[in-house]
Design a protein around this motif. Sequence first.
Motif, mmCIF file in Angstrom:
data_model
loop_
_atom_site.group_PDB
_atom_site.id
_atom_site.type_symbol
_atom_site.label_atom_id
_atom_site.label_comp_id
_atom_site.label_asym_id
_atom_site.label_seq_id
_atom_site.Cartn_x
_atom_site.Cartn_y
_atom_site.Cartn_z
ATOM 1 N N ASN A 47 0.827 -1.207 0.000
ATOM 2 C CA ASN A 47 0.000 0.000 0.000
ATOM 3 C C ASN A 47 0.860 1.256 0.000
ATOM 4 O O ASN A 47 1.887 1.323 0.686
ATOM 5 N N ILE A 48 0.420 2.257 -0.760
ATOM 6 C CA ILE A 48 1.004 3.589 -0.719
ATOM 7 C C ILE A 48 -0.141 4.583 -0.582
ATOM 8 O O ILE A 48 -1.320 4.215 -0.722
ATOM 9 N N THR A 49 0.183 5.832 -0.296
ATOM 10 C CA THR A 49 -0.827 6.886 -0.326
ATOM 11 C C THR A 49 -0.346 8.020 -1.213
ATOM 12 O O THR A 49 0.858 8.318 -1.276
ATOM 13 N N LEU A 50 -1.277 8.636 -1.914
ATOM 14 C CA LEU A 50 -1.027 9.860 -2.673
ATOM 15 C C LEU A 50 -2.055 10.883 -2.210
ATOM 16 O O LEU A 50 -3.261 10.654 -2.373
ATOM 17 N N ASN A 51 -1.577 11.962 -1.584
ATOM 18 C CA ASN A 51 -2.468 12.931 -0.942
ATOM 19 C C ASN A 51 -3.471 12.218 -0.027
ATOM 20 O O ASN A 51 -4.667 12.516 -0.033
ATOM 21 N N ASP A 52 -2.953 11.222 0.704
ATOM 22 C CA ASP A 52 -3.708 10.460 1.716
ATOM 23 C C ASP A 52 -4.710 9.465 1.125
ATOM 24 O O ASP A 52 -5.401 8.777 1.886
ATOM 25 N N LYS A 53 -4.798 9.347 -0.190
ATOM 26 C CA LYS A 53 -5.641 8.317 -0.787
ATOM 27 C C LYS A 53 -4.824 7.045 -0.955
ATOM 28 O O LYS A 53 -3.706 7.079 -1.468
ATOM 29 N N VAL A 54 -5.373 5.913 -0.509
ATOM 30 C CA VAL A 54 -4.642 4.645 -0.514
ATOM 31 C C VAL A 54 -4.761 3.952 -1.874
ATOM 32 O O VAL A 54 -5.849 3.864 -2.447
ATOM 33 N N PHE A 55 -3.620 3.450 -2.346
ATOM 34 C CA PHE A 55 -3.578 2.635 -3.554
ATOM 35 C C PHE A 55 -2.793 1.360 -3.243
ATOM 36 O O PHE A 55 -1.828 1.379 -2.475
ATOM 37 N N GLU A 56 -3.215 0.255 -3.826
ATOM 38 C CA GLU A 56 -2.513 -1.024 -3.681
ATOM 39 C C GLU A 56 -1.711 -1.251 -4.957
ATOM 40 O O GLU A 56 -2.271 -1.455 -6.028
ATOM 41 N N VAL A 57 -0.388 -1.222 -4.831
ATOM 42 C CA VAL A 57 0.466 -1.237 -6.015
ATOM 43 C C VAL A 57 1.355 -2.479 -6.043
ATOM 44 O O VAL A 57 1.779 -2.991 -5.004
ATOM 45 N N LEU A 58 1.636 -2.940 -7.242
ATOM 46 C CA LEU A 58 2.561 -4.052 -7.464
ATOM 47 C C LEU A 58 3.988 -3.547 -7.271
ATOM 48 O O LEU A 58 4.349 -2.477 -7.781
#
Length: 457
Positions: A47-58
Amino acid sequence: MKLSGAPAFLFYLSWLWAAARVRLDRRASITGTPDVENEGNTQYKTNITLNDKVFEVLIDTGSSDLYVVGDVPGAKDTGKTGSVTYAIGSTKGPIKTATLGFEGFTIKDQAFIEQAPDSQHTEGDGIIGLGPGSSSNVQDEIDNSSGDAPLDRIFRQNTTTPNYITVLLGRNNDPTDTFAGDFTIGETVDPYGNITSQPKLPVTDSSSGQHWTTLMDKNGIIGPDGQRINTTKRATGNRLNVMFDTGFTFPQVSNNIANNIYGRVPGAKLANVTGIGSPIWTLPCDTELNISFVFSNVVIPVHPLDTVTDAFHGDDDANGNPTCVGAFQPIILKNQGFDIILGMSFLRNAYLLIDFGDFVDGSLSKVGDPFIQLLSITEPVEAHNDFVQCVSVRQRRGLGSKYKIYIIVGSVVAGFIILTLIVAVSYRASSKRRYRRLNEPVPEGLPSYGRPPAQRY
């Protein structure tokens, strides 16, 4: 390769002998919180966040850019467009900047590609490239340090953080070790801190953009028969140039190497399998094959569950039994600058450390040449026992696949019979009582027991 008697004993002894040349550590008793999710041994995500929005990335050591699928609130548009083509799939969209949260680090104004959701890209997904920043497509478009890859930004703004990452991949359905995986920046995973004492494998140059590549030892693959596979290549001093890529499910090897691993197994054949883009070896699921790779005289055994995997299934054999696939897939790599891609099926057997050295863009001082370190984490005796336990599971799974059509048909027929009975009973009940007086009390409802259990086939 299914063998019995003396041949099997000799093959197994040769594998143990090769593995005994280096101290091996088990995966058990790993401390800390795992940051990686294993999706069926085919993808590893975090998991990462961009401007506090969570994304699940490979997590992908084979590329160098960050992209996410979906809108990032408050992201700034740079006016540039970025695109990356992967071995399977691609991405294209506006290059934007936002505050990135990754592995406890915060990076302001991190450049990324914002991909619109479509049939090939799912909202909330993405890829974070962990390769050398010099191969970044985004950096090429931005053409200044603000377009640098995430790891370059982290290492530059945190000068006390060592310039290395480590990757540990877990194995799904492993009967003894259930750790999903981990990814670290500037630190190691316990109890594998001794990876820093392993041989430093220099990162080699690549003619098609820089990747994490190094040279394997001459004839550095030990086949199922305990003998070295001839991998001579004069162009690189008789040593193959190997790329480590966490984004590749199946390691990519030459036809010669794949044939030497799988070609002598009874019932094995090269075939097209649904979900896999190019031909791959299929063979009986109870085939135990022990192979090893050698780097700087360090022998790294591959777990037989990774040599022959049930993540995908080929066509049933002549007796109606399911087939599994040989994970080391034959492929021809032309003008790539490397000869082998060692993906997930290899990396589940080796703890990987990549030191970026001077590959960090904008480094103010020389920190040394980049290098790779590998720590073997597969213990052959335990691996054999794991395989024996898993064979019965594979066979049961295959049996369910074999008779799936009969189960489905039977379920449909049974469902039709039950529905017919319900309609008949309902009709008889309604025929006895066609109306209800207005002053007659409403019947009590049936007791609720929650949602019905889902049927499993």
